[in-house]
Design a protein around this motif. Structure first.
Motif, PDB file in Angstrom:
ATOM      1  N   GLY A 319     -40.703  -8.235 -20.634  1.00  0.00           N
ATOM      2  CA  GLY A 319     -39.656  -7.344 -20.125  1.00  0.00           C
ATOM      3  C   GLY A 319     -39.691  -7.166 -18.628  1.00  0.00           C
ATOM      4  O   GLY A 319     -38.643  -7.146 -17.961  1.00  0.00           O
ATOM      5  N   LYS A 320     -40.895  -7.035 -18.045  1.00  0.00           N
ATOM      6  CA  LYS A 320     -41.005  -6.853 -16.600  1.00  0.00           C
ATOM      7  C   LYS A 320     -40.435  -8.034 -15.819  1.00  0.00           C
ATOM      8  O   LYS A 320     -39.620  -7.857 -14.916  1.00  0.00           O
ATOM      9  N   PRO A 321     -40.856  -9.282 -16.137  1.00  0.00           N
ATOM     10  CA  PRO A 321     -40.273 -10.419 -15.407  1.00  0.00           C
ATOM     11  C   PRO A 321     -38.761 -10.528 -15.572  1.00  0.00           C
ATOM     12  O   PRO A 321     -38.052 -10.774 -14.591  1.00  0.00           O
ATOM     13  N   ILE A 322     -38.276 -10.326 -16.804  1.00  0.00           N
ATOM     14  CA  ILE A 322     -36.825 -10.420 -17.026  1.00  0.00           C
ATOM     15  C   ILE A 322     -36.098  -9.361 -16.208  1.00  0.00           C
ATOM     16  O   ILE A 322     -35.082  -9.638 -15.555  1.00  0.00           O
ATOM     17  N   GLY A 323     -36.612  -8.134 -16.226  1.00  0.00           N
ATOM     18  CA  GLY A 323     -35.959  -7.054 -15.495  1.00  0.00           C
ATOM     19  C   GLY A 323     -35.975  -7.258 -13.998  1.00  0.00           C
ATOM     20  O   GLY A 323     -34.949  -7.097 -13.321  1.00  0.00           O
ATOM     21  N   VAL A 324     -37.138  -7.625 -13.447  1.00  0.00           N
ATOM     22  CA  VAL A 324     -37.265  -7.808 -12.001  1.00  0.00           C
ATOM     23  C   VAL A 324     -36.458  -9.006 -11.512  1.00  0.00           C
ATOM     24  O   VAL A 324     -35.679  -8.905 -10.553  1.00  0.00           O
ATOM     25  N   ILE A 325     -36.637 -10.147 -12.170  1.00  0.00           N
ATOM     26  CA  ILE A 325     -35.935 -11.370 -11.751  1.00  0.00           C
ATOM     27  C   ILE A 325     -34.434 -11.229 -11.972  1.00  0.00           C
ATOM     28  O   ILE A 325     -33.627 -11.600 -11.109  1.00  0.00           O
ATOM     29  N   GLY A 326     -34.053 -10.659 -13.120  1.00  0.00           N
ATOM     30  CA  GLY A 326     -32.626 -10.509 -13.424  1.00  0.00           C
ATOM     31  C   GLY A 326     -31.923  -9.586 -12.448  1.00  0.00           C
ATOM     32  O   GLY A 326     -30.818  -9.901 -11.962  1.00  0.00           O
ATOM     33  N   ALA A 327     -32.519  -8.443 -12.146  1.00  0.00           N
ATOM     34  CA  ALA A 327     -31.900  -7.501 -11.209  1.00  0.00           C
ATOM     35  C   ALA A 327     -31.819  -8.097  -9.811  1.00  0.00           C
ATOM     36  O   ALA A 327     -30.825  -7.901  -9.093  1.00  0.00           O
ATOM     37  N   THR A 328     -32.860  -8.830  -9.412  1.00  0.00           N
ATOM     38  CA  THR A 328     -32.855  -9.475  -8.089  1.00  0.00           C
ATOM     39  C   THR A 328     -31.766 -10.536  -8.011  1.00  0.00           C
ATOM     40  O   THR A 328     -31.016 -10.605  -7.018  1.00  0.00           O
ATOM     41  N   TRP A 329     -31.677 -11.366  -9.053  1.00  0.00           N
ATOM     42  CA  TRP A 329     -30.650 -12.421  -9.068  1.00  0.00           C
ATOM     43  C   TRP A 329     -29.253 -11.817  -9.014  1.00  0.00           C
ATOM     44  O   TRP A 329     -28.387 -12.300  -8.269  1.00  0.00           O
ATOM     45  N   LEU A 330     -29.028 -10.764  -9.787  1.00  0.00           N
ATOM     46  CA  LEU A 330     -27.712 -10.133  -9.822  1.00  0.00           C
ATOM     47  C   LEU A 330     -27.350  -9.540  -8.459  1.00  0.00           C
ATOM     48  O   LEU A 330     -26.218  -9.678  -7.984  1.00  0.00           O
ATOM     49  N   ALA A 331     -28.326  -8.884  -7.801  1.00  0.00           N
ATOM     50  CA  ALA A 331     -28.062  -8.258  -6.505  1.00  0.00           C
ATOM     51  C   ALA A 331     -27.757  -9.304  -5.439  1.00  0.00           C
ATOM     52  O   ALA A 331     -26.869  -9.108  -4.595  1.00  0.00           O
ATOM     53  N   VAL A 332     -28.468 -10.438  -5.464  1.00  0.00           N
ATOM     54  CA  VAL A 332     -28.228 -11.493  -4.484  1.00  0.00           C
ATOM     55  C   VAL A 332     -26.943 -12.238  -4.805  1.00  0.00           C
ATOM     56  O   VAL A 332     -26.146 -12.572  -3.913  1.00  0.00           O
ATOM     57  N   ARG A 333     -26.706 -12.481  -6.098  1.00  0.00           N
ATOM     58  CA  ARG A 333     -25.524 -13.229  -6.526  1.00  0.00           C
ATOM     59  C   ARG A 333     -24.235 -12.504  -6.160  1.00  0.00           C
ATOM     60  O   ARG A 333     -23.238 -13.135  -5.766  1.00  0.00           O
ATOM     61  N   THR A 334     -24.234 -11.197  -6.281  1.00  0.00           N
ATOM     62  CA  THR A 334     -23.031 -10.409  -5.971  1.00  0.00           C
ATOM     63  C   THR A 334     -22.842 -10.191  -4.472  1.00  0.00           C
ATOM     64  O   THR A 334     -21.812  -9.680  -4.054  1.00  0.00           O
ATOM     65  N   GLY A 335     -23.849 -10.564  -3.675  1.00  0.00           N
ATOM     66  CA  GLY A 335     -23.735 -10.408  -2.236  1.00  0.00           C
ATOM     67  C   GLY A 335     -24.187  -9.059  -1.719  1.00  0.00           C
ATOM     68  O   GLY A 335     -24.083  -8.792  -0.514  1.00  0.00           O
ATOM     69  N   TRP A 336     -24.704  -8.196  -2.582  1.00  0.00           N
ATOM     70  CA  TRP A 336     -25.175  -6.885  -2.128  1.00  0.00           C
ATOM     71  C   TRP A 336     -26.433  -7.004  -1.271  1.00  0.00           C
ATOM     72  O   TRP A 336     -26.634  -6.233  -0.343  1.00  0.00           O
ATOM     73  N   CYS A 337     -27.283  -7.958  -1.618  1.00  0.00           N
ATOM     74  CA  CYS A 337     -28.578  -8.101  -0.945  1.00  0.00           C
ATOM     75  C   CYS A 337     -28.825  -9.570  -0.638  1.00  0.00           C
ATOM     76  O   CYS A 337     -28.087 -10.453  -1.082  1.00  0.00           O
TER      77      CYS A 337
END
Length: 411
Positions: A319-337
């Motif tokens: 759960g930790k890797p999925i949550g951390v990697i997924g949230a990071t990917w989503l934030a970068v993919r959307t252009g927020w970060c």
């Protein structure tokens, strides 16, 4: 003539002593060695608590240690002084590093600094959902917060084992994520597992912070001058019901990054450099020895307890890797970060795996969540398994990543 011999011998000794001192200083600053020391201490704790001398392990850390100031006496166990007082110095070093990086490093841009916050949130939500998917039953559901916290000391220690091939910004990202992770865990404890927060304690802590800032404004350069305000901040957090080690983070974040005297360097760097060997080779191994002792004797995993173990272990290592990697990917993919320089997606995967090392805070939350010893033992076993799997996966992935980095640099 004989009077000259000692001087001649001394002149030969000085270079040798200087070389030895330089070698020792380099050794003390090699973080890979500190990671080995940390893991050895953790293994020693596990062997000790599962040996015929297990009672001596518990007796040692439960030994009462009083603090006396005049007629005032404050007595707590040795375990308390290690986890809640000594570890404040570790968190101070963490805060200093975050402060330095936020000024001119990987966290100096908003779109880079906000990324660890979002990653930490993903690393809290996903593990909680995974745990509840196995333990929705009444009684067991109280443990949903157990796998939400990352153990900073162990995660950083394991990362240190991988050596200098891992970019420094990855370490900074992991530190920031783990700190935010622990802050969220503290809030969860206050809202769901405690009677609430004491505003009076926050007022005391604020007074200590203002005192420290006032000393800075007056130009007090000695570190000893800040011992009293630091103690006030620590005591304030303790009174407020917040883990008092966070006082170290607060004090680190307000340490000046500029020096009035350019010849001696900024305070944030001087203090961090001075404390680093003490933390790496003293505080962190003692912390590991005091907290890694999980006993396997007499565990009963019947009647649903096995799902607590399974839920905690999977929530940490999956759960930790999925949550951390997924949230990071989503934030970068959307252009927020955006990722900081030197931080690749391989590095983010490494951070996600290491974030699954729960240990101290997870065990602490388990003790608040369960009054049933059977469920508590099951949760501790899950924390141990999940953390060990995360260490193994993190070291395996990190070694491969470090090897690729060395080849790239060599090319």
């Amino acid at each position: 003539m004989n009077d000259q011999l000692p001087g001649r011998d001394l002149s030969r000794t000085k270079p040798l002593f200087a070389r030895a001192l330089t070698t020792l200083q380099q050794f003390l600053h090699v973080e890979a060695v500190s990671g080995v020391v940390l893991l050895v201490a953790a293994a020693a704790a596990l062997l000790w608590v599962n040996s015929p001398f297990a009672q001596s392990y518990h007796d040692l850390w439960n030994l009462p240690v009083p603090l006396r100031l005049g007629e005032f006496t404050f007595e707590r166990s040795l375990h308390f002084w290690i986890n809640d007082a000594l570890m404040t110095v570790f968190f101070l070093v963490v805060g200093l590093e975050i402060r330095r990086e936020s000024y001119e490093g990987a966290l100096s841009r908003f779109d880079q600094a906000i990324l660890p916050v979002l990653a930490a949130c993903g690393g809290v939500v996903v593990p909680a959902l995974i745990y509840l998917s196995f333990n929705a039953a009444a009684g067991r559901d109280q443990g949903w917060a157990i796998p939400t916290a990352t153990d900073i000391a162990f995660a950083v220690g394991v990362l240190a084992l991988l050596g200098k091939s891992i970019p420094g910004n990855i370490r900074v990202f992991l530190l920031a994520l783990a700190i935010i992770d622990d802050i969220i865990a503290v809030l969860i404890i206050a809202l769901f597992y405690a009677g609430g927060l004491d505003p009076g304690g926050f007022a005391v802590a604020a007074f200590g912070v203002l005192m420290a800032l006032g000393f800075q404004r007056c130009g007090f350069g000695s570190a000893y001058a800040y011992v009293v305000p630091a103690f006030i901040v620590w005591a304030g957090f303790l009174m407020a019901g917040v883990h008092p080690t966070l006082a170290g983070v607060v004090l680190g974040l307000i340490t000046p990054v500029r020096s009035a005297n350019p010849e001696i360097g900024p305070p944030v760097i001087r203090v961090e450099t001075a404390l680093h060997p003490w933390v790496a080779y003293g505080i962190m191994p003692i912390f590991a020895l005091a907290n890694a002792g999980v006993s396997f004797k007499g565990m009963d995993l019947a009647g649903g307890a096995q799902f607590v173990t399974l839920g905690v272990a999977l929530a940490l290592c999956v759960g930790k890797p999925i949550g951390v990697i997924g949230a990071t990917w989503l934030a970068v993919r959307t252009g927020w970060c955006r990722l900081a320089p030197g931080v690749t997606w391989d590095g983010i995967c490494l951070i996600g795996l290491l974030a699954g090392i729960g240990f101290t805070m997870s065990i602490f939350i388990a003790m608040l969540a369960f009054t049933d010893d059977r469920l508590l033992d099951a949760a501790k076993l899950g924390v141990l398994f999940g953390s060990l799997i995360s260490v193994t996966l993190g070291l395996g992935w990190g070694a491969e990543y470090a090897q690729r980095r060395r080849r790239e640099i060599g090319d």
